[in-house]
Motif scaffolding. Structure first.
Motif, PDB file in Angstrom:
ATOM      1  N   PRO A  41     -67.807 -36.280 -30.894  1.00 55.34           N
ATOM      2  CA  PRO A  41     -67.732 -34.811 -30.722  1.00 55.34           C
ATOM      3  C   PRO A  41     -68.768 -34.098 -31.592  1.00 55.34           C
ATOM      4  O   PRO A  41     -68.426 -33.292 -32.442  1.00 55.34           O
ATOM      5  CB  PRO A  41     -66.299 -34.497 -31.150  1.00 55.34           C
ATOM      6  N   ILE A  42     -70.047 -34.393 -31.342  1.00 53.43           N
ATOM      7  CA  ILE A  42     -71.104 -33.815 -32.176  1.00 53.43           C
ATOM      8  C   ILE A  42     -71.959 -32.839 -31.381  1.00 53.43           C
ATOM      9  O   ILE A  42     -73.082 -32.529 -31.769  1.00 53.43           O
ATOM     10  CB  ILE A  42     -71.975 -34.917 -32.832  1.00 53.43           C
ATOM     11  N   ASN A  43     -71.392 -32.340 -30.280  1.00 49.06           N
ATOM     12  CA  ASN A  43     -72.024 -31.253 -29.531  1.00 49.06           C
ATOM     13  C   ASN A  43     -72.038 -29.986 -30.378  1.00 49.06           C
ATOM     14  O   ASN A  43     -71.261 -29.845 -31.324  1.00 49.06           O
ATOM     15  CB  ASN A  43     -71.237 -31.000 -28.237  1.00 49.06           C
ATOM     16  N   ILE A 141     -84.288 -29.532 -30.659  1.00 46.56           N
ATOM     17  CA  ILE A 141     -84.338 -30.870 -31.263  1.00 46.56           C
ATOM     18  C   ILE A 141     -82.972 -31.194 -31.852  1.00 46.56           C
ATOM     19  O   ILE A 141     -82.517 -30.529 -32.794  1.00 46.56           O
ATOM     20  CB  ILE A 141     -85.431 -30.932 -32.356  1.00 46.56           C
ATOM     21  N   ASP A 142     -82.321 -32.238 -31.302  1.00 41.59           N
ATOM     22  CA  ASP A 142     -80.940 -32.544 -31.708  1.00 41.59           C
ATOM     23  C   ASP A 142     -80.630 -34.017 -31.462  1.00 41.59           C
ATOM     24  O   ASP A 142     -79.644 -34.348 -30.824  1.00 41.59           O
ATOM     25  CB  ASP A 142     -79.979 -31.630 -30.930  1.00 41.59           C
ATOM     26  N   ALA A 143     -81.485 -34.900 -31.939  1.00 41.62           N
ATOM     27  CA  ALA A 143     -81.280 -36.340 -31.697  1.00 41.62           C
ATOM     28  C   ALA A 143     -81.184 -37.081 -33.028  1.00 41.62           C
ATOM     29  O   ALA A 143     -80.479 -36.635 -33.932  1.00 41.62           O
ATOM     30  CB  ALA A 143     -82.390 -36.872 -30.809  1.00 41.62           C
ATOM     31  N   ASP A 144     -81.865 -38.207 -33.161  1.00 40.83           N
ATOM     32  CA  ASP A 144     -81.843 -38.981 -34.409  1.00 40.83           C
ATOM     33  C   ASP A 144     -82.678 -38.238 -35.454  1.00 40.83           C
ATOM     34  O   ASP A 144     -83.864 -37.981 -35.259  1.00 40.83           O
ATOM     35  CB  ASP A 144     -82.349 -40.408 -34.182  1.00 40.83           C
ATOM     36  N   LYS A 145     -82.016 -37.903 -36.563  1.00 42.22           N
ATOM     37  CA  LYS A 145     -82.624 -36.972 -37.529  1.00 42.22           C
ATOM     38  C   LYS A 145     -83.824 -37.583 -38.261  1.00 42.22           C
ATOM     39  O   LYS A 145     -84.702 -36.858 -38.729  1.00 42.22           O
ATOM     40  CB  LYS A 145     -81.567 -36.500 -38.539  1.00 42.22           C
ATOM     41  N   ALA A 146     -83.852 -38.923 -38.345  1.00 33.88           N
ATOM     42  CA  ALA A 146     -84.971 -39.578 -39.042  1.00 33.88           C
ATOM     43  C   ALA A 146     -86.304 -39.254 -38.365  1.00 33.88           C
ATOM     44  O   ALA A 146     -87.341 -39.202 -39.024  1.00 33.88           O
ATOM     45  CB  ALA A 146     -84.750 -41.085 -39.088  1.00 33.88           C
ATOM     46  N   LEU A 167     -84.306 -26.501 -34.420  1.00 40.46           N
ATOM     47  CA  LEU A 167     -83.925 -27.790 -35.005  1.00 40.46           C
ATOM     48  C   LEU A 167     -82.464 -27.714 -35.434  1.00 40.46           C
ATOM     49  O   LEU A 167     -82.102 -26.912 -36.308  1.00 40.46           O
ATOM     50  CB  LEU A 167     -84.815 -28.090 -36.222  1.00 40.46           C
ATOM     51  N   ASP A 168     -81.631 -28.559 -34.840  1.00 45.80           N
ATOM     52  CA  ASP A 168     -80.207 -28.557 -35.194  1.00 45.80           C
ATOM     53  C   ASP A 168     -79.980 -29.391 -36.457  1.00 45.80           C
ATOM     54  O   ASP A 168     -80.823 -30.197 -36.858  1.00 45.80           O
ATOM     55  CB  ASP A 168     -79.376 -29.117 -34.035  1.00 45.80           C
ATOM     56  N   ASN A 169     -78.860 -29.160 -37.082  1.00 45.74           N
ATOM     57  CA  ASN A 169     -78.409 -29.977 -38.221  1.00 45.74           C
ATOM     58  C   ASN A 169     -79.396 -29.941 -39.380  1.00 45.74           C
ATOM     59  O   ASN A 169     -79.731 -30.972 -39.970  1.00 45.74           O
ATOM     60  CB  ASN A 169     -78.122 -31.412 -37.754  1.00 45.74           C
ATOM     61  N   ALA A 170     -79.818 -28.744 -39.705  1.00 44.59           N
ATOM     62  CA  ALA A 170     -80.784 -28.546 -40.786  1.00 44.59           C
ATOM     63  C   ALA A 170     -80.132 -28.599 -42.166  1.00 44.59           C
ATOM     64  O   ALA A 170     -80.842 -28.559 -43.172  1.00 44.59           O
ATOM     65  CB  ALA A 170     -81.501 -27.209 -40.597  1.00 44.59           C
TER      66      ALA A 170
END
Ligand code: SAH
Ligand code: DHB
Ligand code: MG
Length: 225
Positions: A41-43, A141-146, A167-170
């Protein structure tokens, strides 16, 4: 942090979401089927999805690129911003996620506009560039953060002056502030933010968020003339 924790921001998110980004049958079914298929559930949260939709509309976006589809929940919010003839391409590594997303996009009536391409985005992006696509108006952008710095570079390559990069998850629970982190996701996100800060063709900011998806945030970068 889980969405079920009793924190004031969960009440506020529930209030904002019911008021401003209420679920409909398509969105509800997309999350239900994603969960049933075992997707994490990381939408984005509903009000964040609505923000993406508003940003796409402000951009007058006709072409949207998404990196990281999952079950297509953010894709539906973005796809709904597209005008007739608009187009969205979303990259997803996991074929199982892509299959769920395609069903969700079909049910949303977006199958004609939104395409999910399976594979590692860093392999799919050069292939897309080889097609000499028209520039994208918004890149999410919301995939593998590396790989975030590479995704920002590709977004630039596929952009025009005025393109918006989201950019998500900043923030990732605050861990982004740790300059010594050896977590590849944190290092990647910091490198992406460095690029946004220093690239001569980008003007950027980042904002922290708190809500049903915990403590996180997003960065926005506009491609300059
Ligand atoms: N944007 C979605 C959430 C995406 S979660 C939403 O808000 O609804 C991140 C997704 O990126 C996952 O589905 C994961 O499988 C995918 N992913 C991870 N590494 C990837 C890669 N190298 N290339 C493309 N997708 C990747
Ligand atoms: C994770 C990934 C995301 O894109 C997100 O929005 C939240 C969490 C994760 O990998 O944990
Ligand atoms: Mg995310």
């Amino acid at each position: 942090m889980s969405g079920s924790e009793s924190r004031p921001w969960n009440d506020v998110d529930a209030y904002f979401t019911a008021l401003l980004a209420p679920a409909d049958e398509v969105l509800t079914a997309a999350l239900r089927d994603s969960e049933a298929a075992g997707l994490p559930p990381i939408n984005v949260a509903p009000n964040q999805g609505k923000l993406l939709q508003l940003l796409a509309q402000v951009q007058g976006a006709r072409r949207i690129l998404e990196i990281g589809t999952l079950g297509g929940y953010s894709t539906i919010w973005l796809g709904r911003a597209l005008p007739e003839g608009g187009r969205l391409i979303s990259f997803e590594y996991d074929a199982r996620h892509a299959e769920v997303a395609r069903r969700n996009l079909e049910r949303a009536g977006l199958a004609g506009k939104a395409e999910v391409r399976v594979g590692a985005a860093l392999e799919s992006l050069p292939k897309l560039a080889d097609e000499h696509p028209e520039p994208f108006d918004l890149v999410f952008i919301d995939a593998d953060k590396a790989n975030n710095p590479h995704y920002v570079e590709w977004a630039l390559r596929l952009s025009r002056p005025g393109t918006l990069i989201v950019l998500d998850n900043a923030v990732q629970g605050g861990r982004v502030a740790d300059a010594d982190s050896d977590d590849p996701g944190i290092r990647g996100t910091r490198a992406a933010l460095d690029l946004m800060a220093t690239h001569p063709r980008l003007s950027a900011t980042a904002v922290q968020t708190v809500g049903s998806k915990g403590y996180d945030g997003f960065a926005l970068a506009r491609v300059l003339d």
